[in-house]
Design an enzyme around this catalytic site. Structure first.
Site, mmCIF file in Angstrom:
data_model
loop_
_atom_site.group_PDB
_atom_site.id
_atom_site.type_symbol
_atom_site.label_atom_id
_atom_site.label_comp_id
_atom_site.label_asym_id
_atom_site.label_seq_id
_atom_site.Cartn_x
_atom_site.Cartn_y
_atom_site.Cartn_z
ATOM 1 N N ASN A 128 9.938 5.691 56.040
ATOM 2 C CA ASN A 128 8.806 5.583 56.809
ATOM 3 C C ASN A 128 9.119 3.964 56.876
ATOM 4 O O ASN A 128 8.031 3.180 58.412
ATOM 5 C CB ASN A 128 7.350 5.757 56.709
ATOM 6 N N ASP B 82 0.766 6.578 55.438
ATOM 7 C CA ASP B 82 1.596 7.137 54.766
ATOM 8 C C ASP B 82 2.645 6.380 53.948
ATOM 9 O O ASP B 82 3.622 6.855 54.858
ATOM 10 C CB ASP B 82 2.233 8.361 55.661
ATOM 11 N N ASP C 84 6.511 7.122 62.009
ATOM 12 C CA ASP C 84 5.017 8.391 61.310
ATOM 13 C C ASP C 84 3.349 7.889 60.990
ATOM 14 O O ASP C 84 2.947 7.976 59.486
ATOM 15 C CB ASP C 84 5.564 9.055 60.133
#
Length: 266
Positions: free
Chosen positions: A191, A186, A206
């Site tokens: 992030n 992701d 994450d």
């Protein structure tokens, strides 16, 4: 707040009574996320067992990945504890220092931010895959997409289930050859954390979808994040810079298109 969540929330607030809580509303995992400040700087995440088969919704899966990634020396939050209470899994980990790449950055620093984001992806993808237990190849993700549709866990944006799966199959055709590397899973601007002074990556968060997958899993996601409407400080020039710094002149349009379609099922 529903009764089940209220019970879990009370348990965790009692457990971390010496902390100030601020709920984090950015993100789409379906879990409750809070930033805790007090004796330490922590982030807490909790939620029930997900129906969606993708590990990005599974807090226990993220715990497993954090532990493995830390053992490889990757810069991720340090796990404080992970447990289950009243049918909800909760994960507490240290807060990664720095500012995320999606935060407002001065115009003269944005290219350096993008360079750091590209360098981290390139270095991650160059690591040995030996011993990685997290399979995110198409033999896992495509069947998971089908299961997610069958369970009603995908926003089909007005399309019927069969139409959505037909679109997935069409996009997959000719794009099923994989170059498996370690991927974040992701890899988008929020992030990735950077030191605001040195503009080097301090960590990634994450990581529930971390694992062995084609590098386009990360490249397509990050290119879309840089060039997307949620990050207007960046332009197509920054997307091109990301690809160039990573080592690509451009994305393969058909392959990027497929991974963009697949992402909608996660």
């Amino acid at each position: 707040m529903d009764p089940d969540r209220a019970l879990v929330d009370k348990h965790l607030r009692d457990r971390y009574r010496d902390y100030q809580w601020r709920e984090v509303t950015v993100g789409h995992s379906g879990s409750v996320v809070a930033h805790l400040t007090g004796p330490a700087d922590l982030h807490l995440k909790y939620g029930p067992d997900p129906l969606h088969p993708d590990p990005g919704y599974d807090i226990g899966a993220e715990y497993d990945r954090l532990r493995w990634m830390a053992a490889q020396g990757l810069p991720v939050p340090e796990v404080v504890e992970c447990d289950v209470f009243d049918g909800h899994t909760y994960l507490v980990a240290t807060t990664v220092s720095g500012r995320d790449a999606a935060s407002p950055w001065p115009a003269h620093e944005r290219m350096r931010v993008i360079d750091a984001v590209a360098d981290f992806a390139r270095d991650l993808h160059a690591l040995s895959t030996t011993g990685c237990p997290f399979d995110r190849s198409l033999r896992v993700t495509v069947p998971n997409a089908r299961v997610a549709v069958a369970l009603g866990q995908v926003d089909l944006d007005g399309a019927g289930p069969q139409q959505a799966l037909t679109e997935l199959d069409a996009a997959l055709r000719g794009n099923d050859t994989e170059d498996l590397v370690l991927t974040h899973g992701d890899y988008c601007l929020p992030n990735v954390l950077l030191d605001p002074e040195t503009l080097t990556v301090t960590g990634v968060v994450d990581v529930g979808r971390f694992g062995l997958a084609d590098r386009y899993t990360d490249l397509t996601t990050m290119a879309g994040s840089i060039d997307g409407p949620l990050n207007p400080q960046y332009t197509r020039e920054h997307t091109d810079r990301f690809l160039w710094r990573y080592g690509l002149a451009r994305l393969d349009e058909a392959k990027a298109g497929f991974y963009g379609v697949l992402r909608r099922f996660m």
